[in-house]
Write a protein that holds these residues in place. Structure first.
Motif, PDB file in Angstrom:
ATOM      1  N   VAL B  40       1.122  -0.861   0.024  1.00 27.16           N
ATOM      2  CA  VAL B  40       0.221  -0.224   0.080  1.00 27.16           C
ATOM      3  C   VAL B  40       0.730   1.122  -0.198  1.00 27.16           C
ATOM      4  O   VAL B  40       0.293   1.756  -0.551  1.00 27.16           O
ATOM      5  CB  VAL B  40      -1.005   0.063   1.120  1.00 27.16           C
ATOM      6  N   THR B  47      -3.753   2.573  -6.643  1.00 26.71           N
ATOM      7  CA  THR B  47      -4.294   2.383  -5.266  1.00 26.71           C
ATOM      8  C   THR B  47      -4.653   1.334  -5.041  1.00 26.71           C
ATOM      9  O   THR B  47      -5.238   0.561  -3.773  1.00 26.71           O
ATOM     10  CB  THR B  47      -5.177   3.449  -4.814  1.00 26.71           C
ATOM     11  N   SER B  48      -5.922   0.880  -5.847  1.00 27.42           N
ATOM     12  CA  SER B  48      -6.923   0.227  -6.481  1.00 27.42           C
ATOM     13  C   SER B  48      -6.904  -0.972  -6.027  1.00 27.42           C
ATOM     14  O   SER B  48      -7.096  -1.934  -5.570  1.00 27.42           O
ATOM     15  CB  SER B  48      -7.802   0.403  -6.210  1.00 27.42           C
ATOM     16  N   ILE B  51      -4.677  -2.253  -2.719  1.00 24.94           N
ATOM     17  CA  ILE B  51      -5.903  -2.847  -1.570  1.00 24.94           C
ATOM     18  C   ILE B  51      -5.847  -4.056  -2.043  1.00 24.94           C
ATOM     19  O   ILE B  51      -6.355  -4.615  -0.616  1.00 24.94           O
ATOM     20  CB  ILE B  51      -6.649  -1.043  -1.658  1.00 24.94           C
TER      21      ILE B  51
ATOM     22  N   ILE D 196      -9.317  -3.102   5.599  1.00 23.48           N
ATOM     23  CA  ILE D 196     -10.207  -1.654   5.212  1.00 23.48           C
ATOM     24  C   ILE D 196     -10.046  -1.069   5.620  1.00 23.48           C
ATOM     25  O   ILE D 196     -10.469   0.295   4.917  1.00 23.48           O
ATOM     26  CB  ILE D 196     -11.536  -2.840   5.446  1.00 23.48           C
ATOM     27  N   THR D 200      -7.018   1.239   4.071  1.00 26.74           N
ATOM     28  CA  THR D 200      -7.544   1.425   2.939  1.00 26.74           C
ATOM     29  C   THR D 200      -8.098   3.364   3.032  1.00 26.74           C
ATOM     30  O   THR D 200      -7.458   4.515   2.042  1.00 26.74           O
ATOM     31  CB  THR D 200      -9.001   0.973   2.138  1.00 26.74           C
ATOM     32  N   VAL D 204      -7.243   6.558   0.219  1.00 30.18           N
ATOM     33  CA  VAL D 204      -7.783   6.808  -0.883  1.00 30.18           C
ATOM     34  C   VAL D 204      -8.483   8.115  -0.511  1.00 30.18           C
ATOM     35  O   VAL D 204      -8.581   8.473   0.933  1.00 30.18           O
ATOM     36  CB  VAL D 204      -8.811   6.070  -0.589  1.00 30.18           C
TER      37      VAL D 204
END
Ligand code: HEA
Ligand code: HEA
Ligand SMILES: [Cu+2]
Lengths: 641, 112, 289, 204
Positions: B40, B47-48, B51, D196, D200, D204
């Motif tokens: 990450v 990013t996706s 992840i 998650i 993330t 994000v």
């Protein structure tokens, strides 16, 4: 909070309810005191961990709730009998259909199935009790606390009125500021936790406590249905727990899960609710399917057709039931991909259900069908449920559902499946297993009268509703002005009254039989019993089986009888039994206080109750009670050998 | 009942010596966690993707816990234990992916 | 006892009759007045035909079995055979229902997608705001606004843009087509079309509390010329819709009268409800319009 | 009968009685249900994570170091909990209790870090669960896990006491084994929260 806000005031019906509640309590206390029954009540019932007694208490509670839910239903039908009726105001009507729906599903259907499961399932697999008798009692008292909490909303604080689905934003604090919605949340939460515990309990019971030789595929169909139902319970109820908890947070602590402001998503409530709600309808109907399977084969004197297919179809229903939930909100506008997927998955459930219907028909084919009361209910189930089921398939076609959704067509559908499936099933089970527990049959002639009144009334009530739906009548309206709808609505109301009469006849039937029916105490009163419960004495001794039989085949009792063998035989041994405990009852009461405090946001009440709950659990953890043994002499005396 | 008790426990691995299984499990879980962090923050993948990979690594860790720490395969009830967990995982995935599927379409739904 | 089967047949029969005779004017769903409602109607008929097969098969088999195999005084010594399985039969009653489901699923999917297709003719747009408990219609192109009734041109698709102020309602005009939810904080779209001029009943179909039963409206379809004329006249004669008036209208409460205005409300009033979602929309990429 | 040990039984004590076997199986099923329970909170979080309503975003809030320490504490506690059960199987009561206490301390350390993190958000950043849908779902998801750890810690204390009082019996070992399962499960859930929510949320 002022006192006149605390007690609901201003309506004669409420005062009548207040009075009748007080009178009932006084009457109960008086009778118990007069007959010196307090001790008996405590030792025999409140502290019991015996699955049979717990089952009976569940059924009693379910019948009471059915009465209250039924009265709600009748009140609604009176209000809707003709256009522009002034019998109930909007606010009232809304509370009534909300409590009707919630009571019927959560506090009538659920305890009814748990009652049936408790009384019959351990007997069918040759067990002495369920896996965790203590937990079983706790489940019951949790259910009871939830039910009481939900019911007192009528007189204290006000009832919920956002529908049994309690959609946000309507159910949010902004649009439903009273405590009614809190009652809904906590009533369901408490009983839901009890249900989850029961689900685990039954699963372990079935997996670990079957009589030797009874492999999974030699298990009776009712027990199979319980097993599959329990699986659905275990995996669906946590979703309800979360949904309720989140809505509680929204209402009490200002979070933003389902609110419109703060970025919340009201649609997520619908989503979570139905992820539980759809499996829930199969939770209540599968045990009924199990009962029908037993009854059909007993009274056709034929082995259940396609045992294996019956099991597989139930498993398929269980899996499918988790992937169809969106059919309850096709009209949300989620687009064709979503709607198509969920249309197809929903329709697919028709296939395994159809397999079951045809297998029941095939069981009767070439049988010798005896029209006893349990069989009548079972027979009536088949065509009526198929009507409900196929209209379900019609609803499943998404574009067509845009026209049926939230109309009386939908009301027609779900009463056809719920009543013909669940209510018929439970009444069939009640009549079927009654002699096992009490040593006498319910009167057949009265039972048949009750059946015909209820069955015909049921069709008269709900069939016209399909057409009303197509005429564009929305559900949940407290009045209408359209004169075109009045004829069918009136028919429907008349039908509801007939159902009420049927129900009263059934209640009278029970009363009459308790007093006057001849006691026979036969082990197999229907002369055709096939599963293990029909091998032991009626009423069932508290330890169930004096000796646990070795199972070699399906329907062991039937074949043993045919071959003239004795199934339960061999030397007696002492039997280990769990001790009674008052803790589940007390915990249930504390949970009630806990929930009640939350309903009103009284944390001075919630916090001590919570601590008391923790203490009870700790107490339980340190309690090393090992139960007790029933010695051989006592068994000999009870068994009469 | 009494007669078939001895078969109730199916031995899975030796539990008398050095706890190799646990140590390996622990190292694996540290490595998997570290790998997720690396993917990450440092891998330079989009990013996706990063992840996505870290979610796969998380799922691997579930197996490490289930099999190396929790002994899901031991005892006669092992099939039922695994069944309970895997069906739970299946429903959990349904809940998560289903919610995303539905909510995403609701939010982007726009005619034409 | 076989009466029961007959009773059942008896109850289903009127339904069949209703469909076949076309005595359906009062049965709004079965009296489609536009292409959307018609395609749904066709699906309903098709699904009904399919399930009617199922009903007939089950009812007939049920009745025959009950008559043939009931216990009579003369067959008390009959011992039913012990057959338990018959794979051929079981396959039949798995496969045939499956085929019926397929036969229903195909048109279902087709129509589901079909209804979302862009109509050939450019639709006129009307914004719908469901407030508790009244319906507000805004004509952005015509610059007028009505409450509790809506004029549309016949023979032309109308795109209703569905919004709500507080609660989730459902916008339903049975004769023109199926419903869709109106949600606060989220805009939905529904295209309907009337074949010919006429008045059609519309209603809210999702429960929103006290005044829900009163939340009804009329759809008045007119020839396009008449519609234009009506719009022009309204624009010329009706009073203006002030902000205060609009706020008053959307306040919670039953309002059954029809109102007409020659100007429209400012979308930002509704948008203000959405503002939080909008803000967050920027950061999460969900909002793709 | 249920609490009865058969003569000649050789496996681990916690499986020696029918009661023990049933309770362990029941607990596995309960864990299956817990998976679903957490999945709903995850679904909620994923759907709402962008709805910050003008409040702080995950990137502004989350801190790498605190998250990493929490993760390491919990991973290690899962390991030590496994060792405790390993010692139990070797019938080493002392080892069992010591490892359980270490596990408990690691768990408490984790809780301390988490509470500190929450307090920081609430009092320093003004980010409460009433601020936005994102924060509601964050606090409830992570908080539910924290509440589970709290309950688990209380439970573990009670079991340690029982072990000290009664030694290794079929009952106490069963209880210890079950709390072990619970503890590992909490670690599993944390891994998902870690991936998650935190990983993330930071990028994000
Ligand atoms: C016991 C309860 C129960 C049962 C068993 C069912 C069974 C089914 N239900 Fe029902 N349903 C409810 C209770 C139940 N439902 C409730 C309470 C609601 C409303 C909740 C609310 O909004 O308040 C609802 C709502 C509901 C909707 C939502 C409608 C809407 O809101 O617009 C839909 C849509 O698809 C649906 C479909 C189905 C289907 C396809 C089945 C199928 O399982 C039926 C399968 C059975 C058969 C089909 C009959 C036998 C089969 C054969 C003889 C084989 C051949 C048949 C064919 C090939 C068709 N149901
Ligand atoms: C198992 C579930 C179940 C059962 C058995 C019933 C049974 C009945 N239901 Fe109900 N119903 C629901 C579940 C159920 N319902 C649900 C989930 C809803 C949706 C709620 C919502 O929208 O949120 C609903 C909604 C609903 C509506 C729609 C309300 C609306 O949308 O506006 C109606 C209207 O006719 C109705 C009627 C009836 C009737 C007449 C009965 C009859 O079968 C009842 C028969 C009567 C009895 C069994 C008792 C008889 C009692 C007496 C004879 C006592 C007489 C004495 C005195 C009057 C003092 N129900
Ligand atoms: Cu459903």
């Amino acid at each position: 909070m002022r006192l006149d806000e605390f007690f609901v005031t201003g309506d004669p019906m409420i005062y009548a309810a207040d009075v009748s509640i007080v009178l009932t309590i006084i009457a109960i206390v008086a009778v118990l005191t007069y007959f010196k029954k307090w001790k008996w009540l405590w030792t025999e019932w409140l502290t019991t961990v015996d699955h049979k007694k717990i089952g009976i208490m569940y059924i009693l509670a379910a019948l009471l709730m059915m009465f209250r839910g039924g009265v709600d239903g009748l009140l609604m039908r009176i209000q809707l009998a003709a256009p522009d009726m002034k019998f109930l105001e909007s606010e009232h009507y809304n509370q009534i259909f909300t409590t009707h729906g919630t009571l019927m599903i959560i506090f009538m259907a659920m305890p009814f199935i748990f009652g049936m499961i408790n009384i019959a399932m351990p007997l069918q697999i040759g067990a002495r009790d369920v896996a965790y008798p203590w937990l079983n009692a706790l489940s019951f008292w949790l259910f009871f606390a939830g039910a009481m909490l939900f019911n007192i909303s009528f007189v204290i604080g006000g009832s919920p009125d956002a529908g049994w689905t309690s959609y946000t934003p309507l159910a949010s604090i902004e649009h439903s500021p009273g405590v009614g919605q809190n009652y809904y949340l906590w009533g369901l939460q408490l009983s839901g936790i009890g249900s989850l515990a029961s689900g685990i309990n039954f699963m372990v019971t079935i997996l670990r406590m079957r009589a030797p030789g009874m492999t999974l595929m030699k298990m009776p169909m009712f027990t199979w249905s319980v097993f599959i139902t329990s699986i659905i319970i275990v995996y669906a109820f946590p979703i309800l727990t979360v949904a309720l908890a989140l809505l509680t947070f929204d209402r009490m602590f200002g979070t933003h899960f389902f609110t419109v402001d703060g970025g919340g998503m009201p649609m997520m409530w619908l989503n979570l609710f139905w992820m539980w709600g759809h499996p829930e309808v199969y939770i209540v109907v599968l045990p009924a399917f199990g009962i029908f399977s037993e009854v059909v084969s007993t009274f056709s004197r034929r082995r259940l057709f396609g045992h294996h297919a019956m099991v597989m179809s139930m498993a398929a229903i269980a899996v499918l039931s988790f992937i169809v939930w969106v059919h309850h909100f096709f009209t949300m506008g989620a687009g064709p991909a979503v709607n198509s997927f969920f249309s197809i998955s929903t329709m697919l459930i028709a296939v395994p259900t159809g397999v079951k219907i045809f297998n029941w028909l095939a069981t009767m084919y070439k049988g010798r069908i005896r029209f006893t009361v349990p069989m009548l209910w079972t027979l009536a189930f088949i065509p009526n449920f198929v009507i409900g089921g196929v209209t379900g398939v019609m609803l499943a076609a998404a574009p067509a559902d845009y026209q049926y959704h939230n109309s009386y067509f939908l009301v027609g559908h779900f009463h056809y499946v719920l009543i013909a499936g669940v209510v018929f099933g439970m009444i069939a089970g009640l009549y079927y297993w009654w002699p096992k527990f009490f040593g006498f049959k319910l009167n057949e002639r009265q039972g048949k009268h009750g059946f015909w009144w209820f069955m015909i009334g049921f069709n008269l009530t709900f069939f016209p509703q399909y057409i009303l739906g197509l005429m564009g009548m929305p559900r949940r309206i407290y009045m209408y002005t359209n004169a075109d709808w009045s004829l069918l609505n009136m028919t429907s109301t008349i039908g509801a009254v007939m159902q009420g009469i049927g129900f009263l006849i059934i209640c009278y039937n029970i009363y009459w039989s308790v007093r006057y029916a001849p006691r026979t105490n036969e082990a197999d009163p229907w002369d055709g019993g096939r599963t293990l419960e029909w091998a032991i004495p009626s009423p069932v001794p508290y330890y169930n089986f004096s000796r646990v039989p070795e199972i070699k085949e399906l329907d062991p009792v039937w074949y043993a009888k045919k071959r003239g063998e004795k199934l339960i035989d061999g030397p007696l041994e002492k039997i280990h039994m769990p001790s009674n405990s008052g803790v589940p009852f007390i915990l249930g009461q504390i949970f009630f206080v806990f929930g009640f405090g939350f309903v009103f946001g009284w944390f001075w009440m919630v916090i001590p109750a919570f601590i008391a709950i923790l203490l009870c659990m700790a107490w339980r953890s340190f309690d090393y009670d090992d139960g007790y043994y029933v010695n051989v002499e006592e068994i000999k005396e009870i068994e009469g050998v | 009942m009494a007669s078939h008790n001895n078969e109730q426990y199916v031995e899975e691995h030796d539990h008398h010596g050095f706890p190799w299984g646990h140590v390996i499990g622990f190292i694996l879980s540290l490595v998997l966690t570290g790998a997720a962090l690396w993917f990450v923050f440092n891998s330079g993948l989009s990013t996706s993707v990063a992840i996505g990979i870290s979610i796969v690594l998380a799922i691997l860790q579930v197996f490490v816990q289930l099999y190396m720490f929790m002994h899901i395969r031991e005892s006669k009830s092992a099939p039922f234990q695994s069944g309970a967990i895997y069906f739970g995982i299946f429903i959990a995935l349904t809940v998560v992916l289903g919610s995303i599927f539905v909510m995403w379409y609701v939010l982007v739904s726009h005619m034409y | 006892m076989t009466k029961k089967g007959l009773v059942k047949l008896g109850t289903i029969f009127p339904f069949l009759l209703l469909l076949l005779t076309g005595c359906t004017e009062k049965i709004e769903v079965l009296d489609p007045q536009g292409p959307v409602a018609r395609s749904q109607y066709n699906l309903i008929l098709w699904s009904f035909a399919l399930v009617a097969i199922v009903l007939i098969v089950v009812f007939v088999a049920f009745t025959i079995i009950l008559i043939r195999y009931r216990e009579r005084p003369d067959n008390m010594d009959y011992e039913p055979p012990e057959t338990q399985e018959n794979s051929k039969l079981e396959i039949i009653w798995t496969v045939i229902p499956f085929l019926i489901v397929v036969a229903l699923a195909i048109p279902t999917v087709q129509i589901t997608y079909g209804l979302e297709k862009k109509p050939e003719q450019e639709p006129i747009r009307i914004q719908v705001v469901a407030a508790d408990w009244k319906w507000i219609f805004k004509y952005p192109e015509q610059g007028i606004e009505t409450v509790n009734y809506v004029h549309i041109p016949a023979g032309q698709p109308v795109e209703f843009q569905l919004d709500a102020t507080e609660n989730m309602n459902s916008f339903w005009v049975p004769k023109l087509g199926g419903q869709e939810y109106t949600m606060p904080g989220h805009t939905g779209y529904l295209v309907l079309q009337a074949d010919k001029p006429g008045e059609y009943d519309g209603k809210s179909n999702n429960f929103t509390g006290e005044g829900f039963a009163h939340m009804k409206f009329k759809v008045i379809a007119q020839e396009p010329e008449d519609f234009d004329k009506w719009a022009r006249e309204t624009k010329a004669t009706a009073p203006k819709l002030t902000d205060e008036k609009f706020q008053e209208i959307i306040k919670k409460g039953v309002l059954e009268e029809r109102l007409t205005f020659s100007s429209t409300h400012d979308d930002s009033v509704i948008q203000s409800v959405h503002q939080y979602r909008k803000k967050s929309g920027e950061s999460n990429g969900h909002q793709q319009h | 009968m249920a609490a009865h040990v058969d003569p000649g039984y050789k496996g681990p004590l916690e499986y020696a009685t029918e009661e023990g076997r049933m309770n362990i199986l029941g607990f596995w099923i309960f864990l299956g249900a817990e998976f679903v329970l957490f999945s709903c909170l995850f679904a909620m979080y994923i759907v709402l994570q962008g709805s910050t309503a003008g409040g702080p975003t995950s990137q502004e809030l989350f801190e790498f170091k605190s998250m990493l320490i929490q993760t390491l504490l919990l991973l290690t506690s899962s390991f030590t909990c496994g060792l405790a059960i390993h010692e139990m199987r070797r019938e080493n009561k002392k080892g069992l209790i010591i490892w359980l206490i270490i596990t408990l301390l690691l768990g408490l350390g984790f809780l301390y870090m988490e509470i500190e993190e929450f307090l920081l958000y609430i009092y320093h950043e003004g980010a409460t669960w009433g601020t936005s849908a994102f924060l509601s779902s964050f606090f409830v998801l992570v908080g539910t896990h924290g509440a589970h750890v709290t309950l688990g810690s209380l439970w573990m204390i009670s079991i340690i006491i029982q072990l000290v009082q009664r030694g290794l019996t079929p009952r106490t070992t069963r209880k210890a084994f079950i709390i072990g399962l619970y503890w590992h499960f909490l670690d599993v859930m944390w891994i998902f929260i870690f991936t998650i929510v935190y990983l993330t949320g930071m990028v994000v």
